[in-house]
Write a protein that holds these residues in place. Structure first.
Motif, PDB file in Angstrom:
ATOM      1  N   THR A  11      -3.632   4.348   4.715  1.00 52.23           N
ATOM      2  CA  THR A  11      -4.100   2.961   4.752  1.00 52.23           C
ATOM      3  C   THR A  11      -2.947   2.018   5.083  1.00 52.23           C
ATOM      4  O   THR A  11      -3.121   1.048   5.831  1.00 52.23           O
ATOM      5  CB  THR A  11      -4.743   2.573   3.409  1.00 52.23           C
ATOM      6  OG1 THR A  11      -5.762   3.528   3.085  1.00 52.23           O
ATOM      7  CG2 THR A  11      -5.356   1.194   3.467  1.00 52.23           C
TER       8      THR A  11
ATOM      9  N   LEU B  91       0.825  -1.209   0.000  1.00 51.52           N
ATOM     10  CA  LEU B  91       0.000   0.000   0.000  1.00 51.52           C
ATOM     11  C   LEU B  91       0.861   1.262   0.000  1.00 51.52           C
ATOM     12  O   LEU B  91       0.539   2.238  -0.680  1.00 51.52           O
ATOM     13  CB  LEU B  91      -0.937  -0.007   1.211  1.00 51.52           C
ATOM     14  CG  LEU B  91      -2.100  -0.997   1.138  1.00 51.52           C
ATOM     15  CD1 LEU B  91      -2.722  -1.188   2.516  1.00 51.52           C
ATOM     16  CD2 LEU B  91      -3.133  -0.527   0.133  1.00 51.52           C
ATOM     17  N   LYS B  92       1.941   1.222   0.757  1.00 51.25           N
ATOM     18  CA  LYS B  92       2.860   2.370   0.815  1.00 51.25           C
ATOM     19  C   LYS B  92       3.468   2.629  -0.563  1.00 51.25           C
ATOM     20  O   LYS B  92       3.580   3.782  -0.999  1.00 51.25           O
ATOM     21  CB  LYS B  92       3.951   2.087   1.844  1.00 51.25           C
ATOM     22  CG  LYS B  92       4.952   3.188   2.028  1.00 51.25           C
ATOM     23  CD  LYS B  92       4.403   4.296   2.870  1.00 51.25           C
ATOM     24  CE  LYS B  92       5.539   5.242   3.220  1.00 51.25           C
ATOM     25  NZ  LYS B  92       5.097   6.369   3.956  1.00 51.25           N
TER      26      LYS B  92
ATOM     27  N   GLN C 160      -0.700   4.848  -0.881  1.00 49.53           N
ATOM     28  CA  GLN C 160      -1.800   4.851   0.092  1.00 49.53           C
ATOM     29  C   GLN C 160      -1.228   4.933   1.505  1.00 49.53           C
ATOM     30  O   GLN C 160      -1.286   3.988   2.280  1.00 49.53           O
ATOM     31  CB  GLN C 160      -2.650   3.587  -0.070  1.00 49.53           C
ATOM     32  CG  GLN C 160      -3.291   3.444  -1.420  1.00 49.53           C
ATOM     33  CD  GLN C 160      -4.373   4.479  -1.630  1.00 49.53           C
ATOM     34  OE1 GLN C 160      -5.134   4.782  -0.721  1.00 49.53           O
ATOM     35  NE2 GLN C 160      -4.430   5.028  -2.828  1.00 49.53           N
ATOM     36  N   ARG C 161      -0.666   6.080   1.836  1.00 51.42           N
ATOM     37  CA  ARG C 161       0.101   6.237   3.072  1.00 51.42           C
ATOM     38  C   ARG C 161      -0.716   5.929   4.328  1.00 51.42           C
ATOM     39  O   ARG C 161      -0.291   5.161   5.189  1.00 51.42           O
ATOM     40  CB  ARG C 161       0.654   7.657   3.148  1.00 51.42           C
ATOM     41  CG  ARG C 161       1.499   7.907   4.356  1.00 51.42           C
ATOM     42  CD  ARG C 161       2.141   9.300   4.302  1.00 51.42           C
ATOM     43  NE  ARG C 161       2.822   9.579   5.535  1.00 51.42           N
ATOM     44  CZ  ARG C 161       2.284  10.270   6.534  1.00 51.42           C
ATOM     45  NH1 ARG C 161       1.073  10.762   6.425  1.00 51.42           N
ATOM     46  NH2 ARG C 161       2.958  10.475   7.645  1.00 51.42           N
TER      47      ARG C 161
END
Length: 76
Positions: free
Chosen positions: A49, A41-42, A46-47
């Protein structure tokens, strides 16, 4: 001399019987999966999340530790 130690409740005993059936590796796998998902996610930007999902690792490891204690020590 009798000691007055509190006993576990019926609900706690029922939970321990069910959780002791789960293999300990499941919790470790879940923790590692949450870390991998967080990294993914990173990487996709999507920091927030990623931070949320990454924080799941510690509870999974704590549940695994609890599982191990229940399996070795049991209740009461």
């Amino acid at each position: 001399m009798a000691t007055n130690t509190p006993s576990e409740g019926k609900f706690t005993i029922a939970i321990e019987k069910q959780t002791s059936k789960i293999p300990s590796g499941v919790y470790l796998t879940a923790a590692l999966a949450s870390m991998a998902a967080s990294l993914t996610l990173k990487c996709f930007g999507q920091r927030h999340t990623a931070l949320f999902v990454g924080q799941w690792a510690a509870p999974f490891l704590i549940m695994g530790l609890y599982n191990k204690i229940v399996k070795t020590e049991g209740h009461d």
